[in-house]
Design an enzyme around this catalytic site. Sequence first.
Site, mmCIF file in Angstrom:
data_model
loop_
_atom_site.group_PDB
_atom_site.id
_atom_site.type_symbol
_atom_site.label_atom_id
_atom_site.label_comp_id
_atom_site.label_asym_id
_atom_site.label_seq_id
_atom_site.Cartn_x
_atom_site.Cartn_y
_atom_site.Cartn_z
ATOM 1 N N THR A 83 18.874 49.110 -8.961
ATOM 2 C CA THR A 83 17.749 48.407 -9.572
ATOM 3 C C THR A 83 17.930 48.353 -11.082
ATOM 4 O O THR A 83 18.311 49.342 -11.706
ATOM 5 C CB THR A 83 16.408 49.088 -9.238
ATOM 6 O OG1 THR A 83 16.162 48.981 -7.835
ATOM 7 C CG2 THR A 83 15.252 48.442 -9.981
ATOM 8 N N PHE A 125 16.130 48.045 -14.618
ATOM 9 C CA PHE A 125 14.860 48.244 -15.301
ATOM 10 C C PHE A 125 14.960 47.714 -16.723
ATOM 11 O O PHE A 125 16.049 47.706 -17.316
ATOM 12 C CB PHE A 125 14.509 49.735 -15.367
ATOM 13 C CG PHE A 125 14.146 50.362 -14.049
ATOM 14 C CD1 PHE A 125 12.828 50.573 -13.700
ATOM 15 C CD2 PHE A 125 15.142 50.754 -13.158
ATOM 16 C CE1 PHE A 125 12.494 51.154 -12.488
ATOM 17 C CE2 PHE A 125 14.819 51.339 -11.937
ATOM 18 C CZ PHE A 125 13.483 51.539 -11.601
#
Length: 302
Positions: free
Chosen positions: A172, A174
């Site tokens: 992921t 960020f």
Amino acid sequence: MVRKVAYQGEPGANSNIACLQMFPAMEPVPCPSFEDAFELVKSGDADLAMIPIENSIAGRVADIHVLLPESGLQIVGEHFLRIRFHLLGIPGSTLEQAQEVHSHIHALGQCRKLIRSLGLKPVVAGDTAGSAREVRDWNDASKVSLAPPLAAQMYGLDVLAEDVEDDATNTTRFVALSRERPRQTRDELPGPVITSFVFRVRNVPSALYKALGGFATNGVNMTRLESYMVGNEFAATTFMADVEGHPTDTPLRQALEELEFFTDEVRVLGVYAAAPYRSLGFSGSVNPATTPAATPKTTLSL
């Protein structure tokens, strides 16, 4: 005074881990929603917000493409987190006792092989770390949680199985958001730089083709491009893009100048140092950053 970084989720969530890795000297502050995290920063109650923007498997995070441009906050950094899930149970429990597995819907979808192999009933929870807290509170050996490693420590649960995600490359991205636009000139950002911006193309034939042509002719690499409709209209489309380079670099400066000719709006969301992950990536011989000490410390000129 200890500086604070807000995130969406409960303590022990992946966003919490991302905060600890990128800003180990700051205090993570959990928030119920992305909007709550944004508001803490805008009010000055938090210095930064750490927000997931896209996942290598699930794609973009829902609603971020709308919320981020409207937040008024500036992207000042990025962080890539390898997503890991452990199967957690109450102290003394065993895999043989497990019947139900609780977690966020994405976590359940990304750990299908384990769930099927153990014959567990998946139950959707609002948050991965929240499901770990609930398992602790239920104190029922038949209920287990799929949650990040940090959640096991925070809620005193036993790890029944480690790294049970189907895809070990699950990552992921960020972004760190600030209320103020930092002074990040080219001299202050001497290495690889990412510029994020949104633009709205004019409602004319070949508008997008012409708008993007300047990036190709000037040799600017576009690493991300996503489209979404504006409000309730179907005639205008807004795009969110990430490109390599600083706006003062000649190639990107010229590409942005050309973009202006074919758009109704161009708005820069942030200019920030590219994360080391972009050039190094995750290799099988290196354990992806999963603890605060595993990632180089980040300093921002805020």
